[in-house]
Design a protein around this motif. Structure first.
Motif, PDB file in Angstrom:
ATOM      1  N   ARG A   5       0.830  -1.195   0.000  1.00 19.60           N
ATOM      2  CA  ARG A   5       0.000   0.000   0.000  1.00 19.60           C
ATOM      3  C   ARG A   5       0.870   1.253   0.000  1.00 19.60           C
ATOM      4  NH1 ARG A   5      -2.620  -1.206   3.976  1.00 19.60           N
ATOM      5  NH2 ARG A   5      -1.859   0.122   5.640  1.00 19.60           N
ATOM      6  N   LYS A   6       1.939   1.214   0.795  1.00 16.17           N
ATOM      7  CA  LYS A   6       2.847   2.356   0.827  1.00 16.17           C
ATOM      8  C   LYS A   6       3.539   2.537  -0.521  1.00 16.17           C
ATOM      9  CE  LYS A   6       3.843   2.463   5.792  1.00 16.17           C
ATOM     10  NZ  LYS A   6       4.898   2.363   6.833  1.00 16.17           N
ATOM     11  N   LEU A   7       3.877   1.415  -1.181  1.00 18.77           N
ATOM     12  CA  LEU A   7       4.519   1.496  -2.488  1.00 18.77           C
ATOM     13  C   LEU A   7       3.589   2.133  -3.506  1.00 18.77           C
ATOM     14  CD1 LEU A   7       6.987   0.786  -4.235  1.00 18.77           C
ATOM     15  CD2 LEU A   7       5.914  -1.428  -4.687  1.00 18.77           C
ATOM     16  N   PHE A   8       2.327   1.743  -3.479  1.00 25.82           N
ATOM     17  CA  PHE A   8       1.367   2.326  -4.409  1.00 25.82           C
ATOM     18  C   PHE A   8       1.146   3.807  -4.092  1.00 25.82           C
ATOM     19  CE2 PHE A   8      -3.204   3.306  -5.254  1.00 25.82           C
ATOM     20  CZ  PHE A   8      -3.063   3.471  -6.617  1.00 25.82           C
ATOM     21  N   ALA A   9       1.021   4.138  -2.807  1.00 24.36           N
ATOM     22  CA  ALA A   9       0.826   5.535  -2.419  1.00 24.36           C
ATOM     23  C   ALA A   9       1.990   6.396  -2.896  1.00 24.36           C
ATOM     24  CB  ALA A   9       0.674   5.631  -0.903  1.00 24.36           C
ATOM     25  N   GLN A  10       3.196   5.830  -2.871  1.00 19.55           N
ATOM     26  CA  GLN A  10       4.359   6.569  -3.346  1.00 19.55           C
ATOM     27  C   GLN A  10       4.301   6.780  -4.851  1.00 19.55           C
ATOM     28  OE1 GLN A  10       6.579   7.854  -1.252  1.00 19.55           O
ATOM     29  NE2 GLN A  10       7.687   8.873  -2.905  1.00 19.55           N
ATOM     30  N   SER A  11       3.822   5.755  -5.577  1.00 19.51           N
ATOM     31  CA  SER A  11       3.750   5.879  -7.033  1.00 19.51           C
ATOM     32  C   SER A  11       2.719   6.912  -7.465  1.00 19.51           C
ATOM     33  CB  SER A  11       3.422   4.516  -7.664  1.00 19.51           C
ATOM     34  OG  SER A  11       2.100   4.108  -7.358  1.00 19.51           O
ATOM     35  N   VAL A  12       1.652   7.082  -6.670  1.00 18.49           N
ATOM     36  CA  VAL A  12       0.625   8.069  -6.995  1.00 18.49           C
ATOM     37  C   VAL A  12       1.227   9.468  -7.059  1.00 18.49           C
ATOM     38  CG1 VAL A  12      -1.450   9.220  -6.109  1.00 18.49           C
ATOM     39  CG2 VAL A  12      -1.307   6.724  -6.100  1.00 18.49           C
ATOM     40  N   LYS A  13       2.176   9.744  -6.184  1.00 17.26           N
ATOM     41  CA  LYS A  13       2.772  11.077  -6.116  1.00 17.26           C
ATOM     42  C   LYS A  13       3.524  11.443  -7.400  1.00 17.26           C
ATOM     43  CE  LYS A  13       3.349  10.681  -1.105  1.00 17.26           C
ATOM     44  NZ  LYS A  13       4.312  10.719   0.026  1.00 17.26           N
ATOM     45  N   SER A  14       3.954  10.439  -8.145  1.00 18.41           N
ATOM     46  CA  SER A  14       4.732  10.709  -9.355  1.00 18.41           C
ATOM     47  C   SER A  14       3.923  10.517 -10.632  1.00 18.41           C
ATOM     48  CB  SER A  14       5.967   9.800  -9.390  1.00 18.41           C
ATOM     49  OG  SER A  14       5.586   8.431  -9.390  1.00 18.41           O
ATOM     50  N   LYS A  69     -12.260   1.661  -8.232  1.00 19.58           N
ATOM     51  CA  LYS A  69     -11.383   0.503  -8.349  1.00 19.58           C
ATOM     52  C   LYS A  69     -10.488   0.444  -7.115  1.00 19.58           C
ATOM     53  CE  LYS A  69     -12.430  -0.982 -12.557  1.00 19.58           C
ATOM     54  NZ  LYS A  69     -12.879  -2.351 -12.870  1.00 19.58           N
ATOM     55  N   PHE A  70      -9.887  -0.742  -6.875  1.00 25.24           N
ATOM     56  CA  PHE A  70      -9.014  -0.890  -5.723  1.00 25.24           C
ATOM     57  C   PHE A  70      -7.605  -1.267  -6.146  1.00 25.24           C
ATOM     58  CE2 PHE A  70     -13.025  -1.237  -3.503  1.00 25.24           C
ATOM     59  CZ  PHE A  70     -12.753  -0.704  -2.251  1.00 25.24           C
ATOM     60  N   ARG A  71      -6.649  -0.795  -5.374  1.00 24.38           N
ATOM     61  CA  ARG A  71      -5.257  -1.192  -5.550  1.00 24.38           C
ATOM     62  C   ARG A  71      -4.579  -1.154  -4.186  1.00 24.38           C
ATOM     63  NH1 ARG A  71      -0.552  -0.802  -8.977  1.00 24.38           N
ATOM     64  NH2 ARG A  71       0.963  -1.976  -7.756  1.00 24.38           N
ATOM     65  N   ALA A  84     -16.446  13.650 -16.699  1.00 24.41           N
ATOM     66  CA  ALA A  84     -16.695  12.637 -15.679  1.00 24.41           C
ATOM     67  C   ALA A  84     -15.825  11.417 -15.962  1.00 24.41           C
ATOM     68  CB  ALA A  84     -18.167  12.245 -15.671  1.00 24.41           C
ATOM     69  N   ILE A  85     -15.344  10.775 -14.905  1.00 26.98           N
ATOM     70  CA  ILE A  85     -14.531   9.561 -15.050  1.00 26.98           C
ATOM     71  C   ILE A  85     -15.458   8.359 -14.921  1.00 26.98           C
ATOM     72  CG2 ILE A  85     -12.627   8.209 -14.100  1.00 26.98           C
ATOM     73  CD1 ILE A  85     -11.462  10.849 -13.033  1.00 26.98           C
ATOM     74  N   TYR A  86     -15.729   7.716 -16.048  1.00 24.32           N
ATOM     75  CA  TYR A  86     -16.632   6.567 -16.068  1.00 24.32           C
ATOM     76  C   TYR A  86     -15.896   5.232 -15.967  1.00 24.32           C
ATOM     77  CZ  TYR A  86     -20.278   9.811 -17.663  1.00 24.32           C
ATOM     78  OH  TYR A  86     -21.179  10.846 -17.749  1.00 24.32           O
ATOM     79  N   ALA A  87     -14.613   5.204 -16.291  1.00 19.07           N
ATOM     80  CA  ALA A  87     -13.890   3.929 -16.322  1.00 19.07           C
ATOM     81  C   ALA A  87     -12.466   4.113 -15.829  1.00 19.07           C
ATOM     82  CB  ALA A  87     -13.884   3.350 -17.739  1.00 19.07           C
ATOM     83  N   ILE A  88     -12.003   3.165 -15.013  1.00 20.53           N
ATOM     84  CA  ILE A  88     -10.625   3.096 -14.526  1.00 20.53           C
ATOM     85  C   ILE A  88     -10.146   1.664 -14.699  1.00 20.53           C
ATOM     86  CG2 ILE A  88      -9.101   3.323 -12.528  1.00 20.53           C
ATOM     87  CD1 ILE A  88     -11.104   5.332 -11.361  1.00 20.53           C
ATOM     88  N   ALA A  89      -8.958   1.488 -15.264  1.00 25.42           N
ATOM     89  CA  ALA A  89      -8.423   0.134 -15.470  1.00 25.42           C
ATOM     90  C   ALA A  89      -6.946   0.122 -15.115  1.00 25.42           C
ATOM     91  CB  ALA A  89      -8.620  -0.322 -16.920  1.00 25.42           C
ATOM     92  N   PHE A  90      -6.570  -0.786 -14.200  1.00 23.65           N
ATOM     93  CA  PHE A  90      -5.177  -0.916 -13.788  1.00 23.65           C
ATOM     94  C   PHE A  90      -4.440  -1.901 -14.670  1.00 23.65           C
ATOM     95  CE2 PHE A  90      -6.210   1.070  -9.710  1.00 23.65           C
ATOM     96  CZ  PHE A  90      -5.065   1.824  -9.509  1.00 23.65           C
ATOM     97  N   GLU A  91      -3.224  -1.533 -15.058  1.00 24.17           N
ATOM     98  CA  GLU A  91      -2.365  -2.454 -15.791  1.00 24.17           C
ATOM     99  C   GLU A  91      -2.029  -3.666 -14.933  1.00 24.17           C
ATOM    100  OE1 GLU A  91       1.844  -2.307 -18.300  1.00 24.17           O
ATOM    101  OE2 GLU A  91       1.520  -0.974 -16.604  1.00 24.17           O
ATOM    102  N   GLU A  92      -2.080  -3.525 -13.618  1.00 27.23           N
ATOM    103  CA  GLU A  92      -1.775  -4.626 -12.701  1.00 27.23           C
ATOM    104  C   GLU A  92      -2.661  -5.838 -12.950  1.00 27.23           C
ATOM    105  OE1 GLU A  92      -3.136  -4.345  -8.687  1.00 27.23           O
ATOM    106  OE2 GLU A  92      -1.233  -5.052  -7.889  1.00 27.23           O
ATOM    107  N   ASP A  93      -3.862  -5.608 -13.487  1.00 33.26           N
ATOM    108  CA  ASP A  93      -4.753  -6.726 -13.781  1.00 33.26           C
ATOM    109  C   ASP A  93      -4.114  -7.708 -14.757  1.00 33.26           C
ATOM    110  OD1 ASP A  93      -6.600  -5.552 -12.128  1.00 33.26           O
ATOM    111  OD2 ASP A  93      -7.700  -4.575 -13.748  1.00 33.26           O
ATOM    112  N   GLY A 111       7.485  -5.727 -12.925  1.00 29.47           N
ATOM    113  CA  GLY A 111       7.032  -4.345 -12.973  1.00 29.47           C
ATOM    114  C   GLY A 111       6.049  -4.036 -11.871  1.00 29.47           C
ATOM    115  N   ALA A 112       5.919  -2.762 -11.575  1.00 32.43           N
ATOM    116  CA  ALA A 112       5.022  -2.355 -10.497  1.00 32.43           C
ATOM    117  C   ALA A 112       3.554  -2.474 -10.883  1.00 32.43           C
ATOM    118  CB  ALA A 112       5.325  -0.906 -10.106  1.00 32.43           C
ATOM    119  N   GLY A 113       3.278  -2.392 -12.187  1.00 31.49           N
ATOM    120  CA  GLY A 113       1.897  -2.506 -12.632  1.00 31.49           C
ATOM    121  C   GLY A 113       1.021  -1.384 -12.130  1.00 31.49           C
ATOM    122  N   ALA A 114       1.618  -0.228 -11.895  1.00 30.51           N
ATOM    123  CA  ALA A 114       0.872   0.867 -11.287  1.00 30.51           C
ATOM    124  C   ALA A 114       0.190   1.766 -12.303  1.00 30.51           C
ATOM    125  CB  ALA A 114       1.811   1.702 -10.410  1.00 30.51           C
ATOM    126  N   ARG A 115       0.474   1.605 -13.592  1.00 26.64           N
ATOM    127  CA  ARG A 115      -0.176   2.467 -14.590  1.00 26.64           C
ATOM    128  C   ARG A 115      -1.678   2.227 -14.590  1.00 26.64           C
ATOM    129  NH1 ARG A 115       2.156   2.208 -20.431  1.00 26.64           N
ATOM    130  NH2 ARG A 115       1.711  -0.001 -20.135  1.00 26.64           N
TER     131      ARG A 115
END
Length: 450
Positions: A16-25, A308-310, A407-416, A426-430
């Motif tokens: 969770r901390k790793l993802f939170a860090q990636s959000v900042k960038s 979505k969740f990550r 409006a944001i109707y769709a979100i899709a994580f590369e991590e899927d 890879g982090a799969g954070a895109r």
């Protein structure tokens, strides 16, 4: 409400901390898609390609590296206006009414509640289901990776809002006709079928809700799925029997249109006009006891349109075009000071149904960087780009000079893709983000990659 802490046991703090860090960038790369109206659905096909579904009933395959896009042919039972463009728009170019050589989807040509609202790939990634398109009550199934039409799933009598794969060959759907239906799809048999696109009837149909089923989300590890209805309730189903095992009213039931699932904690998130409610099936009950936590949204009452969740963080897309990140364990939104607010825009061009990246006379790639630049300051959400907007007479008469947000109707994580085994490392954070103007009669689209 039960304390959410007891519902989050086992949720990994380091990830969770790793993802939170990636959000900042995060930086935005915006893909301009002129002449398409509102992107309702998005899912990753590969680490380079995203499948998009629009309100104007188009399925697009977007290459995120080259900016090219391809329209996937749809075997329709009725004629619809073609959607092609002869040129690309830059990020700061006014979206004036197109020239006569450009065909635009007429707003009167489609039902206001039509469009492709859901695109889902089965676990083995051999089939993709599209709900709905034309007609709105049908579900189209394509073979992968060829995108050859396999079958049409029939049974609903009104708009299909959401679909999910129960397993590799079973699909569940929810519709405006208030029913939930199960379909079985045998890919091997369909490939040998004498008809090019056989119609498959539903195997099971259940009416539990008193109003339309707006969204549903499958939890494959528990063989359960949750449905969300505009009757103000949610229902938990046994996917093997298509039977309701829990039903509960919502505390906040206005404009409930989306459900998200945290696959690690098995907690669902339900978006409404101004709130996100977190539901834990283990608590259960029929009087709302399963709602273990509620947070305010950051879109100022414009509605939560996607969740979505990550790694224990709820990623929330709203009607005001804000992308926010709610840490369930910390019970608060992530806040950070961005390194910069630069973004880049990829201009795309469709020729003969196949798109190519726009290049000018000097051979440059058509990427404008930066498009926007502001002094960084603390924030707890990301603003999405302006996208493409049709400035037609309706816009000129009623919205001219107004800052139209997407409006944001769709979100899709590369991590899927990593979880599906189609991408390693890879982090799969895109994450891909898509949408369009919230206003009903405005025509426009947005697609971005963070």
């Amino acid at each position: 409400m039960k304390d959410i802490e007891s519902s989050l046991v086992g949720n990994g703090v380091p990830s969770r901390k790793l993802f939170a860090q990636s959000v900042k960038s995060y930086r935005e790369t915006e893909y301009l898609l002129p002449n398409y109206d509102k992107i309702f659905a998005a899912t990753w096909l590969s680490d380079k390609e995203i499948i998009l579904g629009t309100k104007c009933n188009n399925v697009l395959l977007l290459n995120t590296e080259t900016g090219t896009r391809i329209e996937i042919p749809s075997p329709r039972t009725q004629t619809s206006p073609p959607v092609t463009t002869s040129r690309a728009l830059s990020a700061d170019e006014p979206s004036d009414p197109p020239a006569a050589s450009v065909s635009i989807p007429s707003l009167s040509a489609y039902n206001h509640c039509s469009g492709i609202h859901s695109i889902e790939i089965n676990p083995s990634r051999t089939m993709v289901a599209v709900g709905a398109g034309e007609p709105t009550e049908f579900i189209q199934v394509y073979d992968l990776p060829s995108f050859r039409p396999l079958a049409v799933l029939r049974g609903h009598t009104d708009m299909v809002f959401s679909i999910e794969w129960v397993n590799d060959t079973t699909l569940v759907s929810g519709s405006r006709d208030t029913t939930v239906k199960l379909f079985s799809i045998d890919r091997d048999a369909l490939q040998l079928h004498p008809l090019p696109q056989p119609a498959i009837p539903h195997r099971v149909s259940v009416k539990h809700h008193s109003s339309k089923v707006r969204d549903l989300r499958m939890d494959p590890l528990r063989s359960q799925f949750l449905t969300l209805s505009t009757d103000g309730t949610i229902a938990l189903w046994d996917a093997r029997e298509c039977r309701v095992v829990q039903s509960s009213p919502l505390i906040y039931s206005s404009e409930t249109v989306c459900v998200g699932l945290d696959a690690e904690t098995h907690i669902y998130a339900i978006g409404s006009q101004s709130h996100v409610s977190f539901y834990d099936p283990r608590v259960g009950g029929s009087a709302g006891e399963g709602i273990v936590h509620v947070c305010d949204s950051l879109d100022e009452g414009w509605g939560v349109r996607c969740v979505k969740f990550r790694d224990g963080v709820a990623v929330i897309g709203g009607g005001l075009g804000r992308l926010s990140f709610y840490d369930m364990r910390m019970r608060g939104y992530l806040e950070w000071t961005p390194f910069s607010t630069e973004s880049k825009t990829v201009q795309t061009k469709t020729v003969g149904g196949i798109a190519s990246e726009q290049r000018d006379a000097t051979g440059s790639s058509g990427i404008v960087e930066p498009v926007r630049q502001r002094v960084p300051r603390p924030t707890n959400y990301l603003n999405t780009g302006h996208g493409w907007l049709l400035r037609d007479p309706l816009y000129q008469s009623h919205f001219n000079g107004t800052d139209i947000r997407n409006a944001i109707y769709a979100i899709a994580f590369e991590e899927d893709l990593v979880r599906a085994g189609t991408r390693r490392g890879g982090a799969g954070a895109r994450l891909a983000v898509a949408g369009g103007p919230l206003q009903l009669n405005l025509c426009g689209s947005y697609c971005g990659l963070f």
